[in-house]
Write a protein that holds these residues in place. Structure first.
Motif, short mmCIF file in Angstrom:
data_model
loop_
_atom_site.label_atom_id
_atom_site.label_comp_id
_atom_site.label_asym_id
_atom_site.label_seq_id
_atom_site.Cartn_x
_atom_site.Cartn_y
_atom_site.Cartn_z
N TYR A 165 5.81 49.01 23.28
CA TYR A 165 7.05 48.23 23.25
C TYR A 165 7.04 47.34 22.01
CZ TYR A 165 6.64 49.68 28.07
OH TYR A 165 6.48 50.44 29.21
N MET B 6 12.43 42.92 30.51
CA MET B 6 11.49 43.58 29.62
C MET B 6 10.11 43.76 30.26
SD MET B 6 13.20 44.53 27.04
CE MET B 6 14.49 44.78 28.25
N HIS C 29 13.01 46.47 21.83
CA HIS C 29 13.88 45.49 22.48
C HIS C 29 13.99 44.25 21.60
CE1 HIS C 29 10.52 42.89 23.85
NE2 HIS C 29 9.85 44.03 23.91
N ARG D 178 9.52 52.05 23.46
CA ARG D 178 10.78 51.34 23.57
C ARG D 178 10.83 50.18 22.58
NH1 ARG D 178 12.99 53.09 28.48
NH2 ARG D 178 11.50 53.64 30.11
N LYS E 9 16.85 42.63 25.88
CA LYS E 9 17.43 43.93 26.22
C LYS E 9 16.96 44.99 25.24
CE LYS E 9 21.87 43.22 23.94
NZ LYS E 9 21.92 42.41 22.95
N LEU E 10 17.05 46.24 25.68
CA LEU E 10 16.66 47.36 24.83
C LEU E 10 17.59 47.46 23.63
CD1 LEU E 10 15.95 50.16 27.45
CD2 LEU E 10 14.28 48.84 26.15
N ASN F 283 8.99 44.25 20.18
CA ASN F 283 9.98 43.19 20.16
C ASN F 283 10.45 43.10 18.71
OD1 ASN F 283 11.25 40.64 19.82
ND2 ASN F 283 10.28 39.91 21.69
#
Length: 153
Positions: A82, A127, A146, A144, A150-151, A84
């Motif tokens: 993930y 998240m 984000h 993913r 939110k994505l 950010n």
């Protein structure tokens, strides 16, 4: 700012800074998930934190879970990556299995609880809840991006 040498000429290039964090979604045999309430911001999350220099990824996950919960774990598999995009933080999330210890709080956690997956996800922001859902799903790891809430594409 870093300077790269190419054909005896200096070229300046700005290199983006990133931080790498690790987290463990610890799952008991009965399916309950270990979650912490962070001391610094009062949010519910899987235990985790910043990977230290010279530390393997798996060792970092085990260290963070132990520091924040008092539990020793075995890393089973990578479940997600993930990023950010706002903060430049890349998080590697792993499904783990507890092997020793008794859950307890630490200077980094004000609560440590075993919850049903639905209760754990319900206490977390989107998240972090997504990371738990991904860790509980079979299959390949997900990737993913984000913005902290939110994505993003």
């Amino acid at each position: 700012m870093l300077i790269y040498m190419s054909n005896s000429t200096q070229q300046e290039r700005s290199t983006p800074l990133h931080s790498v964090s690790v987290a463990g979604v610890v799952v008991r045999e009965d399916g309950r998930v270990l979650v912490i309430r962070r001391a610094d911001n009062d949010t519910w999350e899987p235990p985790g934190g910043v990977l230290e220099l010279g530390e393997s990824v798996e060792a970092g996950v085990c260290r963070e879970v132990l520091e924040e919960t008092g539990l020793s774990v075995v890393v089973e598999r990578l479940t997600g990556v993930y990023k950010n995009m706002s903060l430049g933080v890349v998080a590697l999330v792993f499904r783990c299995k507890p092997v020793a210890g008794t859950p307890c709080t630490s200077p980094e956690s004000t609560a440590v609880e075993w919850l049903s997956p639905d209760d754990a996800i319900g206490r977390m922001g989107d998240m972090y809840g997504m990371r738990v859902r991904d860790a509980l799903s079979p299959g390949e790891p997900v990737v993913r991006a984000h913005d902290g809430r939110k994505l993003v594409a």
